[in-house]
Design an enzyme around this catalytic site. Structure first.
Site, mmCIF file in Angstrom:
data_model
loop_
_atom_site.group_PDB
_atom_site.id
_atom_site.type_symbol
_atom_site.label_atom_id
_atom_site.label_comp_id
_atom_site.label_asym_id
_atom_site.label_seq_id
_atom_site.Cartn_x
_atom_site.Cartn_y
_atom_site.Cartn_z
ATOM 1 N N HIS A 160 0.849 -1.205 0.000
ATOM 2 C CA HIS A 160 0.000 0.000 0.000
ATOM 3 C C HIS A 160 0.876 1.243 0.000
ATOM 4 C CE1 HIS A 160 0.719 -0.470 4.308
ATOM 5 N NE2 HIS A 160 0.227 0.725 4.547
ATOM 6 N N HIS A 188 1.464 3.974 1.872
ATOM 7 C CA HIS A 188 2.033 4.758 2.975
ATOM 8 C C HIS A 188 3.559 4.855 2.881
ATOM 9 C CE1 HIS A 188 -1.767 4.198 5.650
ATOM 10 N NE2 HIS A 188 -1.875 5.250 4.843
ATOM 11 N N ASP A 197 5.948 4.819 4.975
ATOM 12 C CA ASP A 197 6.819 3.889 5.696
ATOM 13 C C ASP A 197 6.888 2.523 4.998
ATOM 14 O OD1 ASP A 197 4.064 3.592 6.719
ATOM 15 O OD2 ASP A 197 4.921 2.140 8.121
ATOM 16 N N HIS A 198 6.163 2.376 3.879
ATOM 17 C CA HIS A 198 6.206 1.145 3.085
ATOM 18 C C HIS A 198 6.807 1.384 1.695
ATOM 19 C CE1 HIS A 198 3.438 -1.165 5.840
ATOM 20 N NE2 HIS A 198 3.397 0.065 6.307
ATOM 21 N N HIS A 257 -7.433 -0.603 5.621
ATOM 22 C CA HIS A 257 -6.392 0.294 6.140
ATOM 23 C C HIS A 257 -6.200 1.428 5.135
ATOM 24 C CE1 HIS A 257 -2.692 1.543 8.106
ATOM 25 N NE2 HIS A 257 -2.021 1.375 6.987
ATOM 26 N N ASP A 293 -0.227 -3.700 6.335
ATOM 27 C CA ASP A 293 -0.834 -3.177 7.567
ATOM 28 C C ASP A 293 -2.293 -3.598 7.697
ATOM 29 O OD1 ASP A 293 1.560 -1.950 8.128
ATOM 30 O OD2 ASP A 293 0.857 0.096 7.756
ATOM 31 N N HIS A 329 4.550 -4.513 10.957
ATOM 32 C CA HIS A 329 4.927 -3.818 12.202
ATOM 33 C C HIS A 329 5.003 -4.771 13.393
ATOM 34 C CE1 HIS A 329 4.605 0.356 10.688
ATOM 35 N NE2 HIS A 329 3.672 -0.137 9.889
HETATM 36 ZN ZN LIG Z 1 2.904 0.790 8.174
HETATM 37 ZN ZN LIG Z 2 -0.005 1.768 6.437
#
Ligand SMILES: [Zn+2]
Ligand SMILES: [Zn+2]
Length: 265
Positions: free
Chosen positions: A52, A54, A56-57, A108, A137, A175
């Site tokens: 996805h 985001h 942080d990915h 999410h 996530d 995570h």
């Molecule tokens: Zn994440």
């Molecule tokens: Zn995420």
């Protein structure tokens, strides 16, 4: 093949599958831990899988692609650094002799996908690592992702799709939220003996500085309240906590469970 979680940021894992020469990484929010692992193992990057949009990915995707030329696979309906092969439900990502099934898991984010590697003669290269799922996530050990873009009904359907995978599926979440999730799970189901046992095991792993992941799907079905919102124990606890009416639909119960977790300290 081996499967290792590369720690990134405070609590992310960038999953790396490697066969001694080539590697696949999933959700590289940061390029540095991946470059380090490639150098340490003298590995070539063969593909980048993204679940996805985001940051942080995806934060390391462009740098890794530019440096290695590795193809990028990602969700059809989200903004991912280009070039990216865009995948949705029923598509496959084929790389290093492995064939990943793409599953749509909105909730999410609106276009979130998961990559499932079935235990199949076609995936013999994975050895006993299959079946496994990279679920981003959506599903966490003992929990699930927050609903940033999707509805409770979408997230419930996405978790149902993941819960229907084979019990021995390794669940590769992004995570390390396990202990916090399990504290909430215990508040929901204080009498769940499997949960108490899993909590002890997870605390021991974290005390040694080890990852609790991958988890196993058969364990998640026994301990994760978000896969258990239709179980009498979970449903009763949610009704009591949120003051739901006896006629509340299963999506309302799930939504109230997610809200309870959002507020839980
Ligand atoms: Zn994440
Ligand atoms: Zn995420």
């Amino acid at each position: 093949m081996t499967l290792v979680p590369l720690p990134a940021f405070a609590d992310n894992y960038i999953w790396m599958l490697q066969d001694g020469r080539n590697a696949i990484v999933v959700d590289p929010g940061d390029a540095k831990p991946v470059f380090d692992a490639l150098e340490r193992g003298n590995l070539q990057l063969a593909a980048i899988l993204v679940t996805h949009h985001h940051a942080d990915h995806t934060g390391g995707v462009a740098a890794l692609h530019e440096a290695t030329g590795a193809p990028v696979f990602g969700p059809a309906r989200e903004r991912i650094p280009e070039p990216c092969a865009r995948l949705s439900h029923g598509d496959h990502a084929e790389v290093l002799g492995l064939r990943f099934d793409v599953i749509d898991v909105p909730g999410h984010t609106a276009g979130h996908i998961a990559y499932f590697l079935p235990a199949d003669p076609r995936n013999a290269a994975a050895g006993d690592l299959a079946p496994l799922v990279f679920c981003g996530d959506t599903l966490f050990s003992g929990g699930c992702g927050r609903l940033f873009e999707g509805t409770p009904a979408q997230m419930l359907a996405s978790l149902d799709a993941l819960a229907a995978l084979p019990g021995k599926t390794r669940v590769c979440c992004t995570h390390e939220y396990t202990l916090a999730n399990l504290r909430f799970a215990r508040a929901v189901e204080p009498g769940n003996a499997d949960l108490a046992q899993y909590m002890m095991q997870s605390e021991a792993l974290r005390a040694r500085g080890e990852s609790t992941l991958p988890s196993q799907l058969s364990t998640e079905r026994l301990i994760n309240p978000f896969l258990r919102s239709r179980e009498a124990t979970v449903s009763r606890a949610v009704h009591a906590h949120a003051g739901l009416s006896a006629q509340a639909a299963e999506t309302e119960v799930f939504a109230a469970l997610r809200q309870w977790k959002n507020d839980f300290r």
